[in-house]
Design an enzyme around this catalytic site. Structure first.
Site, mmCIF file in Angstrom:
data_model
loop_
_atom_site.group_PDB
_atom_site.id
_atom_site.type_symbol
_atom_site.label_atom_id
_atom_site.label_comp_id
_atom_site.label_asym_id
_atom_site.label_seq_id
_atom_site.Cartn_x
_atom_site.Cartn_y
_atom_site.Cartn_z
ATOM 1 N N ALA A 113 0.849 -1.195 0.000
ATOM 2 C CA ALA A 113 0.000 0.000 0.000
ATOM 3 C C ALA A 113 0.880 1.238 0.000
ATOM 4 C CB ALA A 113 -0.902 0.016 1.234
ATOM 5 N N LYS A 114 0.285 2.367 -0.227
ATOM 6 C CA LYS A 114 0.983 3.644 -0.051
ATOM 7 C C LYS A 114 -0.057 4.718 0.142
ATOM 8 C CE LYS A 114 5.360 4.894 -0.258
ATOM 9 N NZ LYS A 114 6.483 3.966 0.009
ATOM 10 N N GLY A 115 0.326 5.763 0.865
ATOM 11 C CA GLY A 115 -0.571 6.893 1.045
ATOM 12 C C GLY A 115 0.170 8.174 0.773
#
Ligand code: GLU
Length: 424
Positions: A113-115
């Site tokens: 994931a990444k934000g």
């Protein structure tokens, strides 16, 4: 007063296109069909949120944030949260995909994931950054959690950001949830060794890669691009391992010293002035010249696309170890390969951070804390084991390290999909 320099990238970069092309090559190499490519290329979930912020002067500003969960087949999603003016949904998608491969390659039981929030943190007060973090956390809180998705620091965020994120999530849930994030302060369930883990991992594989090229680290020279969470500690650990660190850069400029920089003095200068620029123990050089010095080792530890088609042929280092995510574009990769440069890819080289994030999450879930020695020896063991596996695989297939590493990771994720089957 130092003025803000131009962005580090001099040529257009498209990390998502590069990530897709890397996946396509791996799928082809592994003999999977178009259906598997379609399963792996598209993020499983992504949200874009508005992050309204009351500035200190009372004005309202609305920022944009994203969280992308690329893959969940091997476990909860895992990946950093970035505060940067360059954040875009496509960038976050690429970074999330690379997290999937990184976790699979190092065999930590996570998806990727990444934000990101599109904000230049240098232009905001601490109180404003706290409000941004808390509102962003609140907006994405239906998605995250210790068994769902676990953020961590990335460009522009740090352990303080993670403490705010953990607190916001915990207050919303009515109890303290240490496992919702990693990279927390030690006093709040952080792990020993997490703050320096990425850099330590970079140096473990850098020393192995130099030896692989027949270069004795004690006689080697290095240049480091970026003096943030990764580059700063990496430079110090390289010097400690006996390398002469000839030059380092940050976003404002670069300094070089033929005899090797005194890194303790440089760190003190950066703490006092916020930049390597003006360091009296070295000569000022052009910021991007660090990428082109004739050193044995180059560690790009800044942002995506630093080495691109426009400058790759001027990279003279014999070994490039990617401290940043995606610092070498696909075209540059081909140029470096043709030049005989050994490139240790990001999903291997900078995996120390997520490895110790995993250790932190395990410790939080068990409420039992490991010693610094435990953390460091387990980190080294995992990094060197992955290095040997990737090196063997690349020799076996006759392909560059990145191709071998991506293929190994993609195969593990694809196997998880095949074994789980498709619902319904
Ligand atoms: N942001 C780091 C990375 O890109 C660490 C991610 C994590 O620990 O979850 O690998």
């Amino acid at each position: 007063m130092t003025t803000l320099a131009q962005p580090l990238t001099a040529a257009p970069v498209d990390p998502l296109a590069d990530a897709h092309a890397q996946l396509a090559s791996a799928v082809e190499l592994l003999g999977y069909d178009d259906g598997m490519f379609a399963l792996l290329v598209r993020p499983r979930r992504e949200v874009t949120v508005a992050v309204p912020l009351r500035r200190d002067d009372g004005q309202i500003e609305v920022l944009v944030g994203h969280r992308v969960q690329h893959n969940l087949s091997r476990g909860p999603a895992k990946g950093g949260l970035r505060f940067s003016p360059d954040v875009s949904l496509d960038e976050v998608r690429a970074l999330a995909m690379w997290m999937t491969w990184k976790c699979a390659l190092l065999d930590v039981p996570y998806g990727g994931a990444k934000g990101g929030v599109r904000i230049d943190p240098k232009l905001y007060s601490l109180a404003e950054l706290e409000r941004v973090t808390r509102r962003y956390t609140s907006e994405i809180s239906p998605l995250i959690g210790p068994e769902r998705d676990i953020p961590a620091p990335d460009v522009g965020t740090d352990e303080r950001t993670m403490a705010w994120l953990m607190d916001t999530y915990s207050v919303q849930h009515g109890h303290t949830v240490l496992g919702v994030t990693t990279g927390k302060p030690l006093s709040l369930g952080g792990s020993r060794g997490r703050a320096t883990a990425t850099s330590q991992g970079v140096v473990h594989v850098a020393l192995a890669a130099l030896r692989e090229r027949g270069i004795e680290p004690g006689r080697a020279t290095a240049a480091v691009q970026g003096f943030g969470k990764v580059g700063r500690h990496a430079a110090r650990f390289l010097a400690r391992a006996g390398l002469r660190v000839l030059a380092v850069s940050d976003q404002y400029g670069a300094v070089a010293a033929e005899a090797g920089l005194d890194l303790a003095a440089l760190e003190a200068h950066v703490d006092a002035h916020g930049t390597v620029v003006g360091f009296p123990g070295g000569d000022a050089i052009d910021r991007d010249a660090v990428l082109e010095l004739p050193t044995d080792l180059l560690v790009p530890a800044a942002v995506e696309g630093a080495i691109h088609a426009g400058n790759a042929h001027r990279v003279r280092a014999r070994v490039v170890v990617e401290g940043a995510n995606g610092p070498t574009t696909r075209e540059a990769d081909e140029i470096l390969e043709a030049q005989g440069t050994l490139v240790v890819p990001d999903i291997l080289a900078n995996a120390g951070g997520v490895i110790v994030s995993y250790f932190e999450w395990v410790q939080a879930n068990q409420a039992y804390w490991w010693s610094a020695d435990d953390v460091e020896s387990r980190l080294e063991e995992r990094m060197l084991q992955a290095w040997r596996q990737v090196l063997d695989h690349s020799r076996h297939l006759g392909v560059p390290l990145r191709t071998a590493a991506t293929a190994m990771a993609v195969e593990r994720v694809a196997q998880a999909h095949l074994q789980r089957g498709l619902y319904p």
